[in-house]
Design an enzyme around this catalytic site. Structure first.
Site, short mmCIF file in Angstrom:
data_model
loop_
_atom_site.label_atom_id
_atom_site.label_comp_id
_atom_site.label_asym_id
_atom_site.label_seq_id
_atom_site.Cartn_x
_atom_site.Cartn_y
_atom_site.Cartn_z
N CYS A 282 39.74 33.05 23.28
CA CYS A 282 38.83 32.57 24.32
C CYS A 282 39.17 32.98 25.74
CB CYS A 282 38.71 31.06 24.25
SG CYS A 282 40.25 30.19 24.63
N ALA A 283 40.44 33.26 26.04
CA ALA A 283 40.81 33.53 27.43
C ALA A 283 40.18 34.85 27.91
CB ALA A 283 42.33 33.60 27.56
N PRO A 284 39.76 34.89 29.18
CA PRO A 284 39.93 33.90 30.25
C PRO A 284 38.84 32.83 30.33
CG PRO A 284 39.00 35.88 31.17
CD PRO A 284 39.24 36.18 29.72
N GLY A 285 37.90 32.79 29.35
CA GLY A 285 36.98 31.67 29.27
C GLY A 285 35.56 31.94 29.70
N GLY A 286 35.22 33.16 30.07
CA GLY A 286 33.87 33.44 30.53
C GLY A 286 32.82 33.20 29.46
N CYS A 400 35.71 45.00 24.32
CA CYS A 400 35.37 45.77 25.52
C CYS A 400 35.97 47.17 25.37
CB CYS A 400 35.84 45.08 26.79
SG CYS A 400 37.59 44.60 26.80
#
Length: 461
Positions: A282-286, A400
């Site tokens: 999940c990080a950084p949570g966007g 990404c």
């Protein structure tokens, strides 16, 4: 008037050195360049990145210059290093990597920034004193003066190497060319330009059209994103503190490509209030926060990096959202409560080859062997998480990256070994291009960062 009986004692050489250093630290031009050199040492030595770059080590007025120096130098590093090799009689020793960084900073300023040449040369060379290496001032000054005189000839000479001219390591250019024979050069050129600043409007506080008006009232020019329904791209990046309602959670910074997660999971989550959803990395949570802004779901957000997980907690607090944050590894299940999920988001660890324009240090830090190792890790995560999905549930795989080994080939291999998995990635979306069972976006060519998405459904028995 009587004369003093004895002369006042002179300060010791060590004391004078400390006084001079304090005086130099007060010179912003020298201090910001010395700070940038220190920040760049881990990158040029291959031992660290610019992630979490602390711009508070320089005074407020110099922070934009500090970032421009650090990121710009990383972005143009192959050419800077080639030129440095021409300018130096012999390379600096390993212990003088900070002086090497100053030379690269000076070259970058002369060639790429609108900084007066006398400042680029004089203040860069002078910054060596702040590093405790006064001997280097003469070397730096001589190299940079020569570059001023011979810039055109030296650049033409080093640019005969395509890797230098396109500012990418040779292996990365070769990999891009193999993956995208028609687009590799355009991808490389896109990687060399800073990415735009794109916002995600929190629909709990209004739509993006209304927020666009708030930006205009604040004197900030922007336009609506073409594909992300909550996205707005600024004409010029700005400090987040200047964004209306940022502290109150009305808006976040997130690239348009990353916002498309909600477009792909929306049809799955919208009719299911309270659905159990897992964000496995999940990080950084966007993406975590975007889904929570849009849907009434029971979210468990897992990440193996405790420090990055704390950033997710901060992001959710600013947006007044809640999720069950768990420190755990997506290749294991010791964090799972045995209740299946209706949807899983696997934003898998990857090469980051689609976001080089935002993280230019990737060009230096990534290695060819990393791609294969990451593909193995991604496969383990897919195999581990698939049994956690309810029958009829959906897993969204995202990276990404622009490399097929991490994307289309990864998903094709997973489908081949997983009989109850089928691809449901939409074919009629207006973004990206077909890539196996998924959709591939390329940096800038498709209007945003390079991303890959594949949506998979678990067949019912």
């Amino acid at each position: 008037m009587s004369q003093p009986s004895e002369q006042a004692p002179r300060p010791s050489r060590q004391r004078r050195s400390r006084q001079e250093a304090r005086g130099l630290e007060n010179d912003g031009g020298l201090a910001v360049r010395a700070a940038a050199a220190r920040a760049l040492v881990p990158v040029i030595t291959g031992k660290g990145s610019l992630t979490g770059l602390n711009d508070h080590q320089v005074v407020a007025r110099d922070r934009s210059l500090f970032k421009a120096l650090c990121y710009g130098t990383c972005r143009t590093l192959p050419r800077l290093e080639a030129l440095a090799g021409k300018l130096l009689v012999k390379p600096f020793k390993a212990r003088d990597a900070d002086v090497q960084a100053l030379l690269l900073l000076g070259i970058h300023q002369l060639l790429y920034l609108r900084i007066p040449a006398h400042a680029a040369v004089g203040e860069t060379a002078g910054a060596a004193r702040l590093l405790g290496k006064e001997w280097a001032t003469r070397v730096l000054n001589g190299c940079l003066r020569r570059l001023q005189r011979e810039a055109a000839e030296l650049q033409a000479e080093v640019d005969r190497d395509p890797a230098v001219a396109l500012l990418h390591p040779k292996w990365l250019l070769k990999a891009l060319r193999q993956a995208w024979p028609d687009d590799w050069r355009a991808i490389a050129q896109a990687n060399n330009a800073p990415g735009p600043m794109t916002l995600r409007v929190n629909r709990r506080h209004g739509d993006r059209e209304a927020y666009l008006e708030r930006l205009a009232a604040a004197g900030i020019t922007a336009h609506l994103c073409l594909h992300a329904p909550d996205g707005i791209t600024l004409k010029t990046p700005c400090d987040v503190q200047l964004l209306p309602g940022f502290e109150e959670g009305h808006v976040s910074v997130q690239d348009e490509a990353a916002q498309l997660t909600s477009v792909l999971l929306g049809p799955i989550l919208a009719p299911r209030p309270g659905a159990r959803v897992l964000d496995a990395c999940c990080a950084p949570g966007g993406k975590t926060s975007h889904l929570l802004e849009l849907f009434d779901i029971d979210m468990q957000a897992v990440d193996s990096d405790a420090e990055r997980l704390a950033r997710v907690e901060d992001a959710l607090a600013r947006l007044h959202l809640q999720a069950r944050l768990t420190h755990g590894d997506a290749t294991g299940r010791d964090w799972w409560d045995s209740e299946p999920f209706e949807a899983i988001l696997l934003d898998a660890p990857c090469s980051g080859s689609g976001v080089i324009r935002r993280h230019p240090d990737i060009k230096r830090l990534r290695r060819p062997s990393d791609i294969k190792a990451l593909a193995v890790l991604q496969g383990k995560m897919l195999d581990n998480l698939w049994p956690l999905l309810r029958e009829g549930g959906t897993l969204l795989y995202a990276t990404c990256s622009v490399f097929p080994e991490e994307n289309s080939e990864q998903i094709d291999a997973f489908l081949a070994r997983t009989p109850d998995a089928e691809a449901t990635t939409p074919e009629d979306v207006a973004w990206g291009r077909p890539a196996g069972a998924g959709r591939q976006l390329l940096p800038e060519l498709d209007g945003h960062d390079g991303f890959f998405y594949a949506r998979l459904r678990k067949r019912k028995a």
